[in-house]
Design a protein around this motif. Structure first.
Motif, mmCIF file in Angstrom:
data_model
loop_
_atom_site.group_PDB
_atom_site.id
_atom_site.type_symbol
_atom_site.label_atom_id
_atom_site.label_comp_id
_atom_site.label_asym_id
_atom_site.label_seq_id
_atom_site.Cartn_x
_atom_site.Cartn_y
_atom_site.Cartn_z
ATOM 1 N N TRP A 51 -43.632 28.084 73.960
ATOM 2 C CA TRP A 51 -43.443 27.065 72.922
ATOM 3 C C TRP A 51 -44.507 27.138 71.830
ATOM 4 N N LEU A 52 -45.480 28.054 71.996
ATOM 5 C CA LEU A 52 -46.462 28.270 70.945
ATOM 6 C C LEU A 52 -45.763 28.832 69.715
ATOM 7 N N GLY A 53 -46.011 28.238 68.594
ATOM 8 C CA GLY A 53 -45.349 28.676 67.370
ATOM 9 C C GLY A 53 -43.954 28.116 67.213
ATOM 10 N N LYS A 54 -43.490 27.412 68.242
ATOM 11 C CA LYS A 54 -42.160 26.790 68.192
ATOM 12 C C LYS A 54 -42.307 25.280 68.034
ATOM 13 N N ILE A 55 -42.888 24.628 69.032
ATOM 14 C CA ILE A 55 -43.191 23.198 68.885
ATOM 15 C C ILE A 55 -44.688 22.920 69.084
ATOM 16 N N TYR A 56 -45.422 23.901 69.612
ATOM 17 C CA TYR A 56 -46.872 23.803 69.690
ATOM 18 C C TYR A 56 -47.471 24.685 68.588
ATOM 19 N N PRO A 57 -48.486 24.217 67.891
ATOM 20 C CA PRO A 57 -49.146 25.094 66.914
ATOM 21 C C PRO A 57 -49.581 26.403 67.563
ATOM 22 N N PRO A 58 -49.508 27.515 66.839
ATOM 23 C CA PRO A 58 -49.733 28.847 67.430
ATOM 24 C C PRO A 58 -51.034 29.018 68.201
ATOM 25 N N LYS A 59 -52.104 28.376 67.773
ATOM 26 C CA LYS A 59 -53.393 28.603 68.408
ATOM 27 C C LYS A 59 -53.786 27.491 69.383
ATOM 28 N N THR A 60 -52.820 26.681 69.800
ATOM 29 C CA THR A 60 -53.116 25.600 70.744
ATOM 30 C C THR A 60 -53.629 26.167 72.072
ATOM 31 N N LYS A 61 -54.706 25.612 72.566
ATOM 32 C CA LYS A 61 -55.249 26.029 73.860
ATOM 33 C C LYS A 61 -54.481 25.341 74.981
ATOM 34 N N LYS A 63 -55.372 23.760 77.531
ATOM 35 C CA LYS A 63 -55.866 22.429 77.899
ATOM 36 C C LYS A 63 -55.301 21.341 76.985
ATOM 37 N N ASP A 64 -54.766 21.745 75.844
ATOM 38 C CA ASP A 64 -54.216 20.795 74.885
ATOM 39 C C ASP A 64 -52.690 20.774 74.863
ATOM 40 N N PHE A 65 -52.056 21.520 75.765
ATOM 41 C CA PHE A 65 -50.594 21.577 75.767
ATOM 42 C C PHE A 65 -49.973 20.203 76.031
ATOM 43 N N LEU A 66 -50.531 19.447 76.988
ATOM 44 C CA LEU A 66 -49.954 18.149 77.296
ATOM 45 C C LEU A 66 -50.036 17.218 76.089
ATOM 46 N N GLU A 67 -51.160 17.229 75.402
ATOM 47 C CA GLU A 67 -51.307 16.393 74.212
ATOM 48 C C GLU A 67 -50.241 16.731 73.171
ATOM 49 N N GLN A 68 -49.911 18.010 73.046
ATOM 50 C CA GLN A 68 -48.849 18.429 72.131
ATOM 51 C C GLN A 68 -47.469 18.009 72.648
ATOM 52 N N TYR A 69 -47.261 18.172 73.941
ATOM 53 C CA TYR A 69 -45.967 17.815 74.542
ATOM 54 C C TYR A 69 -45.622 16.347 74.285
ATOM 55 N N VAL A 70 -46.614 15.483 74.404
ATOM 56 C CA VAL A 70 -46.396 14.048 74.248
ATOM 57 C C VAL A 70 -45.888 13.701 72.840
ATOM 58 N N HIS A 71 -46.165 14.553 71.877
ATOM 59 C CA HIS A 71 -45.664 14.311 70.516
ATOM 60 C C HIS A 71 -44.145 14.491 70.420
ATOM 61 N N HIS A 72 -43.568 15.222 71.364
ATOM 62 C CA HIS A 72 -42.162 15.623 71.240
ATOM 63 C C HIS A 72 -41.221 14.940 72.225
ATOM 64 N N TYR A 73 -41.749 14.419 73.317
ATOM 65 C CA TYR A 73 -40.927 13.843 74.376
ATOM 66 C C TYR A 73 -41.514 12.497 74.803
ATOM 67 N N ASN A 74 -40.692 11.705 75.509
ATOM 68 C CA ASN A 74 -41.204 10.429 76.028
ATOM 69 C C ASN A 74 -41.317 10.423 77.549
ATOM 70 N N SER A 75 -41.158 11.595 78.176
ATOM 71 C CA SER A 75 -41.305 11.675 79.637
ATOM 72 C C SER A 75 -41.466 13.126 80.060
ATOM 73 N N ILE A 76 -41.924 13.298 81.289
ATOM 74 C CA ILE A 76 -42.074 14.629 81.878
ATOM 75 C C ILE A 76 -41.688 14.552 83.340
ATOM 76 N N GLU A 77 -40.877 15.491 83.791
ATOM 77 C CA GLU A 77 -40.585 15.623 85.217
ATOM 78 C C GLU A 77 -41.734 16.425 85.802
ATOM 79 N N LEU A 78 -42.607 15.766 86.511
ATOM 80 C CA LEU A 78 -43.890 16.366 86.865
ATOM 81 C C LEU A 78 -43.804 17.161 88.162
ATOM 82 N N ASN A 79 -43.501 18.447 88.033
ATOM 83 C CA ASN A 79 -43.397 19.309 89.207
ATOM 84 C C ASN A 79 -44.750 19.725 89.764
ATOM 85 N N ALA A 80 -45.809 19.566 88.966
ATOM 86 C CA ALA A 80 -47.139 19.980 89.427
ATOM 87 C C ALA A 80 -47.521 19.288 90.728
ATOM 88 N N THR A 81 -47.128 18.028 90.885
ATOM 89 C CA THR A 81 -47.508 17.279 92.083
ATOM 90 C C THR A 81 -46.754 17.758 93.323
#
Length: 300
Positions: A51-61, A63-81
């Protein structure tokens, strides 16, 4: 998600039409619209480099992906847990990324409980898991329990016993995969009747190779849909059109909450299909759902 994946050449041969609503749903829905229905749309992961260059700025690190994700959606199905039990301090850091926005994390029960325990002697694991996710605070959404596809109805009492042990002030949804759970109307009615008595929601999984798990049962006036697309194959759009109609029917008849999570066998294309879904819902029902904002022209 690989569950239900079929070769691309077979997609045009599959009947993707959603089953009719079971008569069971009539005792769940009131028959008139809920006053303030809540609709949440998201994906399964935020850490997608595609999603870099698509909905995340190209140089997003990362560690900042979640902060970017929150700009586009209002929920996350959290499979990490599903793969790790996180400590409250770790969860709190994720929750902080959502800030004051109305954003929900929908954590998946750890596989140590759902797949490897047989639901025996899991009290301490469950307590640790719940202690961790409570740190989401106002950003905690429903919790979903996915049971192994090898776990059949012959072990139903173990599963129901575990569900009965869970806190009643939290909303849980159950995803079942063994074909025998869906083998007959009597079997389905018994299962979803038990979930209704427990106040447990039913996950509906719409995937190509397992049409039985797209069961359309509502055990509570809320639903949790896991939609698995096929990299923007033409059938993906027809399937979403069908879902938009069904969602509208449910909203008109009293559905209170909808959680709809977009999956792909190639997750690079999840944002495009999300845009299509949200545009259709907003146009058809006057909703004001947010959608991913592309840095470049999206594919349709």
């Amino acid at each position: 998600m690989e569950f239900g994946q079929v070769p691309a050449a077979e997609l045009d041969t599959i009947d993707f039409r959603l089953p009719a609503d079971p008569s069971f749903n009539k005792k769940i829905l009131t028959g008139k619209p809920a006053k303030k229905p809540q609709v949440f749309i998201g994906c399964a992961k935020w850490g997608r480099k595609e999603w870099l260059g698509k909905i995340y700025p190209p140089k997003t690190k990362e560690k900042d992906f979640l902060e970017q994700y929150v700009h586009h959606y209002n929920s996350i199905e959290l499979n990490a847990t599903h793969y790790k039990i996180y400590k409250p301090a770790e969860i709190a850091k994720w929750s902080e990324k959502a800030g004051s926005k109305k954003f929900l994390f929908c954590p998946k029960v750890p596989q140590r409980i759902s797949h490897y325990s047989g639901f025996r002697n899991v009290e301490e694991l469950t307590t640790s898991f719940l202690d961790g996710i409570m740190a989401f605070g106002e950003h905690l959404g429903p919790i979903f329990l996915q049971v192994s596809d090898k776990f059949g109805p012959e072990r139903k009492e173990l599963l129901l016993g575990y569900l009965r042990s869970l806190p009643t002030d939290l909303q849980f949804f159950l995803e079942l995969r063994h074909p025998d759970w869906f083998s007959s109307k009597a079997q389905r009615d018994e299962l979803f009747g038990a979930l209704h008595e427990l106040g447990t929601g039913a996950v509906i999984t719409d995937t190509s190779g397992r049409r039985d798990v797209a069961h359309m049962y509502l055990s509570v006036p809320k639903t949790f849909v896991r939609f698995v697309g096929n990299s923007l194959h033409p059938t993906d759009y027809k399937r979403i059109d069908d879902w938009v109609k069904r969602i509208g029917k449910w909203l008109d008849n009293g559905l209170q909450e909808l959680y709809f999570f977009m999956h792909m066998h190639n997750e690079a294309f999840s944002p495009e299909l999300t845009v299509y879904l949200v545009d259709k819902l907003n146009t058809a029902y006057g909703l004001h759902l947010e959608k991913p904002v592309f840095l470049t022209q999206p594919l349709f």
